[in-house]
Scaffold this active site. Structure first.
Site, short mmCIF file in Angstrom:
data_model
loop_
_atom_site.label_atom_id
_atom_site.label_comp_id
_atom_site.label_asym_id
_atom_site.label_seq_id
_atom_site.Cartn_x
_atom_site.Cartn_y
_atom_site.Cartn_z
CG ASP B 228 -1.94 -1.13 1.18
OD1 ASP B 228 -2.22 -1.64 0.07
OD2 ASP B 228 -2.42 -1.55 2.25
CB ALA B 229 4.20 2.01 0.33
#
Lengths: 284, 284, 284, 284
Positions: B228-229
């Site tokens: 999720d980065a």
């Protein structure tokens, strides 16, 4: 270093972009921003370009002359060239509501606005104390049916003597005459307290309440002869419910009005707005 | 007529824009769209340009070769050139949630998406009936701890044999391996059901509920090794109140997820996204 | 356990709330939700109340009779009482656009909608395959100038024979006759593709494009005799720029239309909407 | 006429609503607003009620005593009763940024805020001129590592001697000590310049820029011992693009900060906020 902003529009035709970029290079400029848009319906090309010139010999007037003869005339362009050194001069027209005035002056004070405010004009004396606090000259020019023509003469005199570039009606509450509109075509910015074209005219919050809309808005636009029908610069909206009374709509609307008007003023002052066919092209 | 889209980035330096526009003119092309952006912190120049070539002699491969030797090498550009005729091929990975799948396929069906969907992959059979309705091949590739490596091999095989350009994880619910990420760098689009970087990881609606936020969001991003980065393509939000239970957040979130994912897919398929330094540049 | 939802409105007067809550207690009910609103301009009181009755002896019809004689008559209330067991029956009217239809049926399928859809009516056959996929009966009732009256008879027959509670026009594209409106007063939900009251009537996206608005919207409202002037249930908006062509507005608008219509349908089906004076009261 | 606002919370149990409404009626009050919420996870009941008492004999203190013995004790309620006559007293803490200060004082001046501002405290003298313009006492209390304890004593003294009800940190830029937090539990309102819980701590706009988010936000919350982790009162967001530099985010953020903080202040001053389990319940 000289920084120049160029705004162009003309009929769409091949090689405009390359011709303009070549012209900049030929004049030893470096393009730092370019954006273009083509209205396919009307077949009109629009461009905004920022360019830097490091040479000491650069002369804005010569550049303009050269631009006209070797480029603009060829493509039959409408064009404007601004030097970034010259901050536009803005006249503020206010009446009795203070929220937009406070908001604009607080931004002005903090250096957020790239413009100068030589003076404030009002048909009432109520907000003079705010102008005084911010140390901006305040001219009280009352407007009645009888004095209207005379008042406009005074306004125009002030505007001319200060070389005002554009006018902001910060809830001025008076209908501006065609005479003023002619002199400042697409240079008078109004804030209307509704999501135009819904609720044109007076008391839009009352109309919004009556119609039971779930969203209210505010619209900043250039003033044209037809009331509230000029080119829209910026709009914003906020949600409301059945439980909001007219007074609540007015209070919520004030927050919209000040943000929308400030954004429109910044776009105009930064030369990011072009007008064509009663619509705006807003460059980023 | 040939229509070409060019994406460029390189260190910022004088005369890039003029050189590129000249190159297009020299090749008898007409520029129909140009937009540029300079990352002043990193001093990187980005450009997106669309150009039309009417000549029958125009050859995309020759153009690319010429572009490389006479322009890209000189400015040390990273560049991509796409012909508008070649629609990108997108593989859809789904699991059990159907809202993003229905939404994407309904758009696909109505011609809104400028891409092809050769197949759908899922680790479960639950949504096969939807793929069948839309007449798109559906491959059921179960994933367990033991079969994970094997499953990935099968996925890669399918992706390669269909010349897939990019992958969309439409609530796929599985962590994609680094192997797949390496092959499809900045070409795997995920939809995360929170306003990243708030609520990274699993069960973001539960975390949002616990924290008592007044706004929830969804984020579409490219998948990178760190969970999720990856670079954010698109985000949107909606208001919630204390009265919304977790189930309400999930229901409201579904609407965000499908709109945000669809917008990200359209931006990617229309070659409007560039990635640099783990951030996206999104052209209009 | 029985769960009852009560909707009331009457002239505002002292002790309504206490009287209603006492009545519930006297009937061994427990109030799990109460919300009220007073229109101070019209002096009208509105209330929505949910209550649970655990006793096996509870009888909804007896409760209604008792409510009427001991409470409603006294305060001259307009009132409706719903049992949570009875899901409302909704008829879907469609034409050729499929985005709202897909969206509503996908939600229906996933259990998000608290209602039943006995059938779909359309004046064209284009969307029959979607109804088939979702296994919902589809009636093709063509409408021409000559057959309009006859077509309406068929529609009314179907609506009556299925005990339809409310109608949703999911981009139906036909003007509904006053006859149908009379039978289903404040029970026909339309989705209009503009931010009403801006752009009433046909082709609102074209009008929005021409006016150069910076925000477009969609509005769900109850159908009344005056076109696009009925009580507004839900609205939403999204930003657009000068660069969006009419086709872009239409595409962006589709996303608004489906979300706004779905929200309006949910509010109506959950009995959270009251109508008074051509405006809605929307309970949370 | 006396107007009373009652806030209650207790374990959910049957007949709370009816008992409270009966109590009001017994005291000859008329309920003009009632709203309730049940946290089903924690099984806690919350209520906000406004009631009018026309009798000259009405005495707020007697009413409170009676409420406690005959109602609150029975249901083991936590409760607060406010008379609408008593405007809450708010202390403003500022530092060097002026946008929230100008905004709050302009609202205060125009009568929009239902509260009193007895004084402003700042650790710097920069904004004294604004306090002077608005004729509000300004106390300059410098804070250094060495003088921190001493400074807090002075602050507390001022707060006590003026019977301050709640504190607003309008970009105060100092971490408030636990001592002050203990005295003003859930009564210190801060404005954080990010969409919490994203970007906790210092320089959130820099972090947002680095992460490449497409939306930035501002959050108003009660101050607790853990930094930026207190109950959220209000949040709002705005869109940004890759083209916005950090300075642009800061400028856009200022508009969010002032609107969000003003809304939180209004909700608190109008007694519409309850806190439970580090979350807020916000009544309409």
């Amino acid at each position: 270093m000289n920084k120049i902003t160029i705004l162009i529009h003309c009929h769409d035709q091949p090689n405009i972009i390359a011709s303009v970029t070549n012209f900049i290079v030929k004049n030893n400029g470096n393009i730092v921003y370019i954006d273009q848009y083509v209205d396919r319906e009307q077949n009109i090309f629009f461009m905004r370009l920022e360019s830097e010139f490091v040479s000491d010999n650069f002369n804005t007037n010569n550049f303009k002359t050269d631009f006209k003869t070797s480029l603009a005339d060829k493509f039959t362009m409408k064009w404007r060239i601004y030097s970034s050194e010259a901050k536009p001069k803005m006249a503020l027209f206010v009446s009795k509501y203070d929220h937009c005035l406070y908001d604009l002056l607080a931004r002005y004070n903090s250096g957020e606005l790239n413009l100068e405010i030589p003076f404030i004009i009002s048909n009432h004396n109520d907000l003079k104390h705010i102008a005084d606090n911010f140390k901006i000259p305040f001219y009280h020019i009352p407007v009645t049916k009888e004095t209207k023509t005379n008042a406009e003469e005074k306004q125009l005199e002030l505007l001319k003597s200060h070389n005002i570039d554009f006018i902001v009606l910060a809830r001025y509450m008076q209908i501006v005459s065609n005479k003023l509109i002619d002199v400042y075509k697409n240079k008078i910015i109004n804030i209307h307290h509704s999501f135009l074209p819904a609720f044109v005219g007076a008391k839009p919050y009352h109309s919004a309440y009556k119609r039971g809309v779930k969203i209210i808005g505010a619209t900043s636009h250039y003033v044209t002869e037809e009331l509230d029908a000029g080119p829209i610069i910026e709009q914003d909206v906020t949600r409301v419910t059945h439980a909001h009374a007219i007074q609540d709509l007015i209070a919520k609307g004030r927050d919209l009005e000040k943000i929308v008007l400030a954004n429109a003023v910044k776009l105009h002052a930064n030369r990011k707005v072009m007008v064509f066919n009663n619509k705006t092209i807003i460059f980023t």
